[in-house]
Design an enzyme around this catalytic site. Structure first.
Site, PDB file in Angstrom:
ATOM      1  N   HIS A 353      53.322  -0.729  43.386  1.00  0.00           N
ATOM      2  CA  HIS A 353      52.882  -2.099  43.100  1.00  0.00           C
ATOM      3  C   HIS A 353      51.607  -2.387  43.881  1.00  0.00           C
ATOM      4  O   HIS A 353      51.532  -2.093  45.076  1.00  0.00           O
ATOM      5  CB  HIS A 353      53.979  -3.091  43.496  1.00  0.00           C
ATOM      6  N   SER A 354      50.589  -2.921  43.207  1.00  0.00           N
ATOM      7  CA  SER A 354      49.359  -3.356  43.870  1.00  0.00           C
ATOM      8  C   SER A 354      48.711  -2.194  44.641  1.00  0.00           C
ATOM      9  O   SER A 354      48.452  -1.142  44.064  1.00  0.00           O
ATOM     10  CB  SER A 354      49.685  -4.535  44.798  1.00  0.00           C
ATOM     11  N   LEU A 355      48.473  -2.359  45.937  1.00  0.00           N
ATOM     12  CA  LEU A 355      47.841  -1.301  46.735  1.00  0.00           C
ATOM     13  C   LEU A 355      48.688  -0.029  46.753  1.00  0.00           C
ATOM     14  O   LEU A 355      48.159   1.084  46.838  1.00  0.00           O
ATOM     15  CB  LEU A 355      47.612  -1.794  48.171  1.00  0.00           C
TER      16      LEU A 355
END
Length: 707
Positions: A353-355
């Protein structure tokens, strides 16, 4: 006078004799009722564990199958030993003797476990709280005596000097003593507010989970993004992955029912991977605290704890810590999972998720494609790999016009990697003269410099020996601009890589990668899905980097209930209607104008057909008519777009459908859009569909619009 009472007495006796006796059935039923009231049946226990959140205790029931397993172990008499019973799908162990529930795969506070039979209603949230096992036994004994002898109004005193009164089987109350006693010496029944007491878990309306299938078909590691909190409720990655797993179980029941009934599938296990705590335990927080300004303290602390993770990842020092933590944690979890599930034969996928998705992408681009496709032929594969390396060295020597030294390098088993580690001393020891030595060393230094400047630590997409300058090449390596780090190797080949709300596209662009070679695929992972919410401010697309000359929409993720959300259908319908109206109007005007300016033609029908065709051509040339104004046609073409090998020739970008309330204000729901994936049924269903598709198992009914 004396006869009258006599007659009346006789009359009464006669009347009494004249009355029919009570029916036998009624007498039997009364006896049965009395029997039932005095018949004692032992209470059925259920096992609970105590979850403490924000210093509040909450007693949660184990699933039915876990409770039965614990009760069986308890009944065997082995709970005096240190017997360990796996629960919650094997993610937690219960130490029966210590009455403790311990997390297996991650660090978590130990929870108290209790075998529960009697409960009382709590003060704050009206939830039932179990009594201790010892006092529950006392209550059960008192209840048994009361039922058997039909003697109620029993009073018992709890270990905390609280009074419990058993009035009858359906009315039992618990009195809390008041903090201060008055001069009147109040009785226990007058002290405090009475609370309801219940016997047996079936009387307290507890939500007992059904449990999970024992068979695990696939394992997925989930890596979080910036900060310790992963959703809008500031929950940890463990809690968010628990939600994701629970949604997956309900999706399996709803969409894979046939396969479940035929026992073809069990479930998918999702395990969280935490790297934030390892990064912030390096002492960097103390250093940051020293230089942080005292004003707006909470905001600065939030930034230090979350936003700075992006900058840490772009620092070579802390990037190494992060990639080491993620890789070693996934390898550790994989080994531990195999130890606990020795019969597991399924595949492994990874999700970020995300980074977290960027970390995984960088790790995957730096994996070495293992030459041993078959585990049983490792030695032969290594030989093949070694031979290939020697052939590469021969090519380099041939290019440098030093072919006569090929035998020397082959004798020393010198492959390309070994060549690039050579020093002048090594070459001299091999008997290479000064001139050839200088040529080889110059080649090594120039290639190393070019790779460090443009393509550090990444598997190459194109031949590094190509004479084309990096500035002139059409495709740049996806490893361009990566932080210089020693990327660890994973102990397995991931089946699929899922990216949720991912900034991969943005980071690649910022690093200088303008286009991704359509022939490029991740060395050890053949599947890649980029899933995002339309309002997610952190998410970026991948496909336009592979096919930059073609404008097309991402694949719309079908709703898990099998249709588009109503507001999207309405919007699409209105768009289509307006396009049709405009086309018809323009077409009519063109036909009218041409019939006015041209002489009448003999074949009116043919003329009108030609005019309509020209009108349509004219409409297509209109600058304000864009391809996205015909959603159906675009969607038809978009699914057929060739987006390269990054996902095995299949589409990569998938967009969720926003909820009706979210469509009112994009900015208001932007943050929620970035954190919505953990409880998104549509996201979970796509993950399950793609995972089970690799095993040849499909949905009960294909969803409209799915690939």
């Amino acid at each position: 006078v004396s006869r009258r009472p006599c007659r009346s007495t006789m009359s009464a006796q006669e009347q009494q004799q004249a009355q029919p006796p009570p029916p036998a059935a009624a007498a039997a039923s009364e006896a049965a009722e009395l029997d039932a009231a005095n018949r004692y049946e032992a209470v059925v226990p259920h096992w609970f564990y105590c979850k403490v959140t924000d210093s509040r205790e909450r007693w949660i029931p184990f699933s039915t199958q876990d409770s039965e397993r614990l009760e069986e172990a308890h009944g065997s008499g082995r709970d005096k030993e240190d017997l360990v019973v796996p629960t919650s799908g094997g993610r937690y162990d219960v130490h029966l003797k210590k009455r403790q529930r311990v997390a297996v795969y991650w660090e978590e506070e130990v929870s108290e476990v209790r075998r529960c039979t009697w409960f009382y209603k709590g003060d704050k949230d009206n939830k039932y709280i179990p009594y201790s096992e010892t006092f529950s036994k006392e209550l059960e004994e008192a209840y048994m005596v009361a039922v058997t002898l039909d003697e109620w109004k029993k009073k018992l005193e709890s270990p905390s000097r609280e009074i419990i009164i058993l009035h009858n089987p359906k009315l039992m109350v618990h009195y809390h003593p008041v903090a201060t006693s008055d001069d009147w010496g109040s009785t226990p029944t007058e002290q405090g507010r009475p609370r309801t007491v219940k016997r047996g878990v079936e009387n307290i309306a507890a939500e007992i989970p059904n449990g999970e299938p024992l068979q695990i078909d696939h394992l997925v590691f989930v890596v979080h993004g910036i900060g310790p909190a992963c959703d809008i409720r500031f929950r940890s990655i463990i809690q968010c992955v628990n939600d994701f797993r629970n949604v997956s179980l309900s999706m399996l029941q709803a969409h894979f029912k046939k396969a479940q009934e035929q026992q073809q599938i069990g479930r998918v296990e999702f395990l969280p991977v935490n790297w934030h705590s390892s990064l912030h335990s390096t002492g960097v927080d103390v250093d940051l605290e020293r230089i942080t300004l005292p004003s707006i303290n909470r905001l600065r602390h939030f930034i230090n704890d979350t936003i700075l993770d992006v900058f840490f990842y772009n620092s070579s020092t802390y990037c190494q810590t992060i990639v080491d933590t993620v890789a070693s944690e996934m390898n550790r979890l994989y080994q531990l999972f195999l130890q606990r599930n020795p019969l597991f034969k399924g595949g492994v996928s990874i999700a970020g998720h995300s980074l977290g998705s960027l970390i995984l992408f960088d790790l995957l681009t730096n994996q070495k494609a293992a030459p041993e496709e078959d585990e049983h032929s490792e030695e032969g594969s290594r030989t093949t790999s070694s031979n290939r390396g020697i052939e590469e060295v021969k090519e380099i020597l041939k290019k440098l016009e030093l072919s006569e030294y090929c035998d020397v390098f082959e004798k020393e088993k010198m492959d390309r990697q070994a060549l690039f580690l050579c020093t002048e001393k090594n070459l001299k020891e091999m008997g290479i003269p000064l001139g050839p030595r200088m040529k080889i060393l110059h080649y090594i230094s120039s290639k190393t410099e070019m790779q460090c400047r443009a393509e550090p630590g990444s598997p190459l997409q194109r031949d590094p020996d190509s004479t084309d300058d990096g500035r002139n090449c059409q495709y740049r390596d996806v490893g361009l601009g990566q932080v210089s780090a020693n990327y660890p190797q994973l102990n397995y080949k991931p089946t699929i890589f899922f990216a949720f709300g991912s900034p991969i596209g943005m980071f690649l662009t910022v690093r200088g990668v303008k286009r991704i070679n359509p022939n490029y695929s991740l060395p050890t992972c053949k599947g890649f899905f980029n899933i995002f919410h339309p309002f997610d401010p952190v998410a970026y697309r991948i496909e336009p980097m592979i096919v930059p000359d073609l404008e097309f929409e991402p694949m719309l993720l079908p709703h898990h209930k099998g249709r588009k959300r109503m507001h999207l259908e309405l919007k699409e319908g209105l768009t289509r209607m307006s396009v049709d109206l405009k086309n018809n109007l323009l077409g009519s005007l063109r036909v009218a104008w041409q019939s006015f300016t041209r002489a009448p033609l003999p074949a009116v029908e043919a003329a009108s057909t030609d005019a309509e065709a020209e009108a349509e051509a004219g409409v297509e040339k209109q600058p304000d008519t864009k391809p996205d104004e015909t959603p159906a046609a675009v969607k038809e073409e978009a699914s057929l777009v060739n987006v390269g090998r990054l996902n095995g020739g299949n589409r990569i970008d998938y967009v969720l459908q926003e909820k009706p309330i979210e469509s009112f204000n994009e900015y208001l729901f932007a943050l929620q859009g970035h954190l919505c994936y953990w409880e998104s049924e549509d996201t979970v269903l796509l993950v399950l569909k793609e995972i089970y598709q690799t095993q040849g198992i499909t949905l009960d009914q294909p969803l409209p619009g799915s690939q």
